[in-house]
Structures are given as structure tokens and as C-alpha cells.
Design an enzyme around this catalytic site. Structure first.
Site, PDB file in Angstrom:
ATOM      1  N   HIS A  54     -14.696   1.358   9.660  1.00 67.22           N
ATOM      2  CA  HIS A  54     -14.411   0.999  11.056  1.00 67.22           C
ATOM      3  C   HIS A  54     -13.872   2.168  11.874  1.00 67.22           C
ATOM      4  O   HIS A  54     -13.267   1.957  12.918  1.00 67.22           O
ATOM      5  CB  HIS A  54     -13.449  -0.195  11.084  1.00 67.22           C
ATOM      6  CG  HIS A  54     -14.061  -1.443  10.508  1.00 67.22           C
ATOM      7  ND1 HIS A  54     -13.337  -2.493  10.019  1.00 67.22           N
ATOM      8  CD2 HIS A  54     -15.355  -1.791  10.335  1.00 67.22           C
ATOM      9  CE1 HIS A  54     -14.154  -3.444   9.564  1.00 67.22           C
ATOM     10  NE2 HIS A  54     -15.376  -3.031   9.738  1.00 67.22           N
TER      11      HIS A  54
ATOM     12  N   ARG B 239      -4.221 -11.403   9.403  1.00 67.19           N
ATOM     13  CA  ARG B 239      -4.140 -12.800   8.977  1.00 67.19           C
ATOM     14  C   ARG B 239      -2.921 -13.196   8.152  1.00 67.19           C
ATOM     15  O   ARG B 239      -2.801 -14.347   7.773  1.00 67.19           O
ATOM     16  CB  ARG B 239      -5.438 -13.175   8.225  1.00 67.19           C
ATOM     17  CG  ARG B 239      -6.632 -13.164   9.157  1.00 67.19           C
ATOM     18  CD  ARG B 239      -7.946 -13.399   8.478  1.00 67.19           C
ATOM     19  NE  ARG B 239      -9.034 -13.317   9.440  1.00 67.19           N
ATOM     20  CZ  ARG B 239      -9.600 -12.184   9.845  1.00 67.19           C
ATOM     21  NH1 ARG B 239      -9.199 -11.029   9.350  1.00 67.19           N
ATOM     22  NH2 ARG B 239     -10.570 -12.198  10.739  1.00 67.19           N
TER      23      ARG B 239
ATOM     24  N   ILE C  35       0.103  -5.213  -3.117  1.00 67.44           N
ATOM     25  CA  ILE C  35      -0.647  -4.140  -3.779  1.00 67.44           C
ATOM     26  C   ILE C  35       0.211  -2.898  -4.066  1.00 67.44           C
ATOM     27  O   ILE C  35       0.073  -2.273  -5.119  1.00 67.44           O
ATOM     28  CB  ILE C  35      -1.917  -3.788  -2.974  1.00 67.44           C
ATOM     29  CG1 ILE C  35      -2.809  -2.866  -3.784  1.00 67.44           C
ATOM     30  CG2 ILE C  35      -1.608  -3.228  -1.605  1.00 67.44           C
ATOM     31  CD1 ILE C  35      -4.226  -2.811  -3.313  1.00 67.44           C
TER      32      ILE C  35
ATOM     33  N   CYS D 113     -11.164  11.783  30.603  1.00 66.62           N
ATOM     34  CA  CYS D 113     -11.539  13.170  30.342  1.00 66.62           C
ATOM     35  C   CYS D 113     -11.533  13.890  31.699  1.00 66.62           C
ATOM     36  O   CYS D 113     -11.738  13.243  32.728  1.00 66.62           O
ATOM     37  CB  CYS D 113     -12.950  13.137  29.738  1.00 66.62           C
ATOM     38  SG  CYS D 113     -13.731  14.730  29.499  1.00 66.62           S
TER      39      CYS D 113
ATOM     40  N   ALA E 125      -6.629  -4.205   5.760  1.00 65.24           N
ATOM     41  CA  ALA E 125      -5.350  -4.068   6.446  1.00 65.24           C
ATOM     42  C   ALA E 125      -4.139  -4.331   5.538  1.00 65.24           C
ATOM     43  O   ALA E 125      -3.066  -3.771   5.756  1.00 65.24           O
ATOM     44  CB  ALA E 125      -5.325  -5.005   7.646  1.00 65.24           C
TER      45      ALA E 125
HETATM   46  P1  NAD Z   1      -6.958  -9.241   7.224  1.00 63.77           P
HETATM   47  O1  NAD Z   1      -5.738  -9.215   8.088  1.00 63.77           O
HETATM   48  O2  NAD Z   1      -8.042 -10.175   7.559  1.00 63.77           O
HETATM   49  O3  NAD Z   1      -6.539  -9.553   5.723  1.00 63.77           O
HETATM   50  C1  NAD Z   1      -5.522  -8.853   5.074  1.00 63.77           C
HETATM   51  C2  NAD Z   1      -5.328  -9.495   3.710  1.00 63.77           C
HETATM   52  O4  NAD Z   1      -4.390  -8.690   2.988  1.00 63.77           O
HETATM   53  C3  NAD Z   1      -4.768 -10.913   3.773  1.00 63.77           C
HETATM   54  O5  NAD Z   1      -5.474 -11.724   2.849  1.00 63.77           O
HETATM   55  C4  NAD Z   1      -3.297 -10.724   3.354  1.00 63.77           C
HETATM   56  O6  NAD Z   1      -2.779 -11.859   2.685  1.00 63.77           O
HETATM   57  C5  NAD Z   1      -3.414  -9.556   2.426  1.00 63.77           C
HETATM   58  N1  NAD Z   1      -2.192  -8.724   2.334  1.00 63.77           N
HETATM   59  C6  NAD Z   1      -1.309  -8.425   3.302  1.00 63.77           C
HETATM   60  N2  NAD Z   1      -0.359  -7.578   2.838  1.00 63.77           N
HETATM   61  C7  NAD Z   1      -0.673  -7.369   1.528  1.00 63.77           C
HETATM   62  C8  NAD Z   1      -0.080  -6.590   0.493  1.00 63.77           C
HETATM   63  N3  NAD Z   1       1.029  -5.872   0.701  1.00 63.77           N
HETATM   64  N4  NAD Z   1      -0.673  -6.598  -0.737  1.00 63.77           N
HETATM   65  C9  NAD Z   1      -1.776  -7.334  -0.980  1.00 63.77           C
HETATM   66  N5  NAD Z   1      -2.381  -8.096  -0.042  1.00 63.77           N
HETATM   67  C10 NAD Z   1      -1.831  -8.095   1.203  1.00 63.77           C
HETATM   68  O7  NAD Z   1      -7.486  -7.738   7.144  1.00 63.77           O
HETATM   69  P2  NAD Z   1      -8.936  -7.208   6.803  1.00 63.77           P
HETATM   70  O8  NAD Z   1      -9.588  -8.019   5.752  1.00 63.77           O
HETATM   71  O9  NAD Z   1      -8.779  -5.754   6.585  1.00 63.77           O
HETATM   72  O10 NAD Z   1      -9.763  -7.472   8.159  1.00 63.77           O
HETATM   73  C11 NAD Z   1      -9.207  -7.236   9.459  1.00 63.77           C
HETATM   74  C12 NAD Z   1      -9.880  -6.118  10.272  1.00 63.77           C
HETATM   75  O11 NAD Z   1      -8.933  -5.463  11.148  1.00 63.77           O
HETATM   76  C13 NAD Z   1     -10.379  -4.988   9.448  1.00 63.77           C
HETATM   77  O12 NAD Z   1     -11.384  -4.333  10.095  1.00 63.77           O
HETATM   78  C14 NAD Z   1      -9.124  -4.135   9.379  1.00 63.77           C
HETATM   79  O13 NAD Z   1      -9.295  -2.872   8.905  1.00 63.77           O
HETATM   80  C15 NAD Z   1      -8.654  -4.131  10.814  1.00 63.77           C
HETATM   81  N6  NAD Z   1      -7.223  -3.802  10.859  1.00 63.77           N
HETATM   82  C16 NAD Z   1      -6.826  -2.567  10.441  1.00 63.77           C
HETATM   83  C17 NAD Z   1      -5.503  -2.230  10.396  1.00 63.77           C
HETATM   84  C18 NAD Z   1      -5.141  -0.843   9.885  1.00 63.77           C
HETATM   85  O14 NAD Z   1      -5.905   0.104  10.076  1.00 63.77           O
HETATM   86  N7  NAD Z   1      -4.015  -0.711   9.194  1.00 63.77           N
HETATM   87  C19 NAD Z   1      -4.522  -3.156  10.790  1.00 63.77           C
HETATM   88  C20 NAD Z   1      -4.958  -4.430  11.250  1.00 63.77           C
HETATM   89  C21 NAD Z   1      -6.313  -4.754  11.254  1.00 63.77           C
END
Ligand code: NAD
Length: 242
Positions: free
Chosen positions: A125, A40, A235, A154, A28
Site C-alpha cells: 500500500h 479494527r 505479535i 508543489c 496494521a
Molecule cells: P486491521 O486494522 O483490519 O486489522 C489489524 C488486525 O491486527 C486485527 O485483527 C487486530 O486484532 C490485530 N492486532 C492488533 N494489534 C495486534 C498485535 N499487537 N498483535 C497481533 N495482532 C494485533 O488492519 P489490516 O488488516 O492491516 O488492514 C487495514 C488497512 O489499513 C491496511 O491496508 C493497513 O496497512 C492500513 N493501515 C496501516 C497502518 C500502518 O501503516 N501502521 C495503520 C492503520 C491502517
């Protein structure tokens, strides 16, 4: 770039220069710079006030027992249809075109890697962009969910469910197998924007057998990635400096 020592950026540049089959594993945090909250971070969904934590709402049990509430949360927080790829998504697509990167393995469901032009995207996912009737299997565009209210149906009467893997649901076997194959063949693993908290997805990085691992994350991930070059930074900012 502000915050990241030039020495670390140079090490990353050197690793990328030699890469032919790099794999990116992300979560995420890759999409927060596109305006989609993660779970998080400080302004992630966990810190917002909901009756239940997001992982409970996004579970199969919750979906079945509180379907209407699930769709309320899902429409408001997970459907970011206008979000645009940021520098991280764009650079990954560029590296694939240049023959440096073989695949993006993502936990995200937002489709932004494909929007940026990446072709080999393994969506662990699932995706908000695919939706199907749970009774007859008919496919629907995301607008069927986004533009309606209540529980989307549907014409056959079945519930239209997004093709996203809810907590308690198994991951797609074929996607898992392909991910493992790419990781085994990889010459560089870049992990970014993930807390490595969500299993089994997070355990996949152990299938990488090579030496060069880079972690780009704000804060250390939950799992210790041995021998990794760690860049504690955004990132999108790191990738745009490369
Ligand atoms: P997470 O929220 O647990 O962790 C995200 C991590 O990324 C954290 O450690 C945070 O500090 C870091 N982070 C945030 N912004 C950043 C940046 N700009 N550069 C670098 N690091 C950054 O997310 P996860 O590990 O992906 O797990 C959560 C679950 O929920 C997964 O399945 C995820 O894909 C899903 N989810 C998906 C989305 C989406 O599709 N965009 C959004 C929310 C949650």
C-alpha cells in the site's frame, strides 16, 4: 510468555529453526505495539469518532472531493513520524540477516520494517515517506505534508500526494508480482497483525504453496487460513519470546 501456551511457542520455534525462505505477511496490527492504531481493534480507528469511517476518508473519491479534510485526517492519524520499531519489526529484520526469512510483505505504510533494518520489504500500500507532485512528478520529503497546513502544493501548483495506495486505487503491479514470487518460493508463511479484510492484498496469502503456515493475531482473521498454527496473542510479545 503469559497467554500463549508454551507448546505453540515451541512449534513455532521448530518451524523457524528449519526455515530458509520464510515470508512474513503483515498488517496494521504489527505496528500497534509501536503506538500506531490499526483500523479494527478495540482502540482502532473504527471505534473513534469521525464523521466518516477511515476507509471512506482514505479513498480516492474522498481525496478528490474533500482534499482538505483528507489531509487533516492524514496528518493527524496516518503520519506517525516518531514511531519506533517494536520487537516484531526487529525480529523480522534479524531473521532476514540470519538467512531464515526472504521477505516481508506488508500492508503498512509506516516504514517501520525498514527502520528496524529489514531490506526486502514489499509495501503493498505504499509509504508515507514518499510523496510526489501529481502534476510534475517532483518528489518531496514527508515534512512537506507533515509541517504544512491545508492542501500541500508543489511550486508548480500541483497537489503533493503521498505515495500510498488509497481505496479504489490499484496496487503496484511490480510489487504484486514480486510478492507472489516470494510467496511461491517460501518454505514457511507467517501471517501477523492483519484482519485479512482488505483485498486484493489479503488474497495474496493463497499463493503460498507450502505446508507450514502460522497466524499470530489478536482474534481470528476474517479469512480462514487452512491448516495454520494459530496464536491468538500480541505479535511483539510472541516474537520477543522466541
Ligand atoms: P486491521 O486494522 O483490519 O486489522 C489489524 C488486525 O491486527 C486485527 O485483527 C487486530 O486484532 C490485530 N492486532 C492488533 N494489534 C495486534 C498485535 N499487537 N498483535 C497481533 N495482532 C494485533 O488492519 P489490516 O488488516 O492491516 O488492514 C487495514 C488497512 O489499513 C491496511 O491496508 C493497513 O496497512 C492500513 N493501515 C496501516 C497502518 C500502518 O501503516 N501502521 C495503520 C492503520 C491502517
Amino acid at each position: 510468555m503469559k497467554g500463549v501456551p508454551e507448546g505453540e511457542l515451541n512449534k513455532l520455534r521448530a518451524l523457524l529453526k528449519g526455515a530458509r525462505r520464510a515470508v512474513f505477511f503483515g498488517g496494521a496490527g504489527v505496528s500497534t505495539e509501536s503506538g500506531i492504531p490499526d483500523f479494527r481493534s478495540q482502540d482502532g480507528l473504527y471505534r473513534q469518532k469521525y464523521k466518516y469511517p477511515p476507509e471512506r476518508i482514505l479513498s480516492r473519491t474522498f481525496f478528490e472531493e474533500h482534499t482538505e479534510e483528507f489531509y487533516e485526517f492524514y496528518r493527524e492519524k496516518m503520519l506517525a513520524l516518531d514511531a519506533q520499531p517494536n520487537e516484531a519489526h526487529k525480529k523480522l529484520a534479524q531473521w532476514e540477516r540470519e538467512g531464515k526469512l526472504s521477505a516481508v510483505i506488508t500492508q503498512n505504510i509506516d516504514g517501520l520494517h525498514q527502520k528496524a533494518g529489514s531490506r526486502e520489504v514489499l509495501e503493498l500500500h505504499g509509504s508515507i515517506w514518499r510523496n510526489r507532485c501529481m502534476r510534475c512528478g517532483r518528489s518531496f520529503p514527508v515534512q512537506r505534508i507533515a509541517e504544512g497546513t491545508g492542501v500541500p502544493r508543489c511550486p508548480c501548483g500541483g497537489i503533493v500526494k503521498p505515495d500510498v495506495v488509497l481505496y479504489e486505487e490499484p496496487l503496484d503491479e511490480a510489487v504484486l508480482e514480486r510478492s507472489v514470487a516470494f510467496l511461491r518460493a517460501a518454505d514457511l508463511l507467517i501471517i501477523g497483525g492483519t484482519s485479512l479484510n482488505v483485498y486484493p492484498a489479503a488474497g495474496l496469502v493463497d499463493f503460498f504453496g507450502g505446508e507450514n503456515v502460522v497466524v499470530i493475531n489478536r482474534g481470528a482473521p476474517a479469512a480462514d487460513v487452512r491448516g495454520a498454527l494459530f496464536l491468538d496473542a500480541k505479535i511483539g510479545e510472541v516474537f520477543s519470546a522466541l
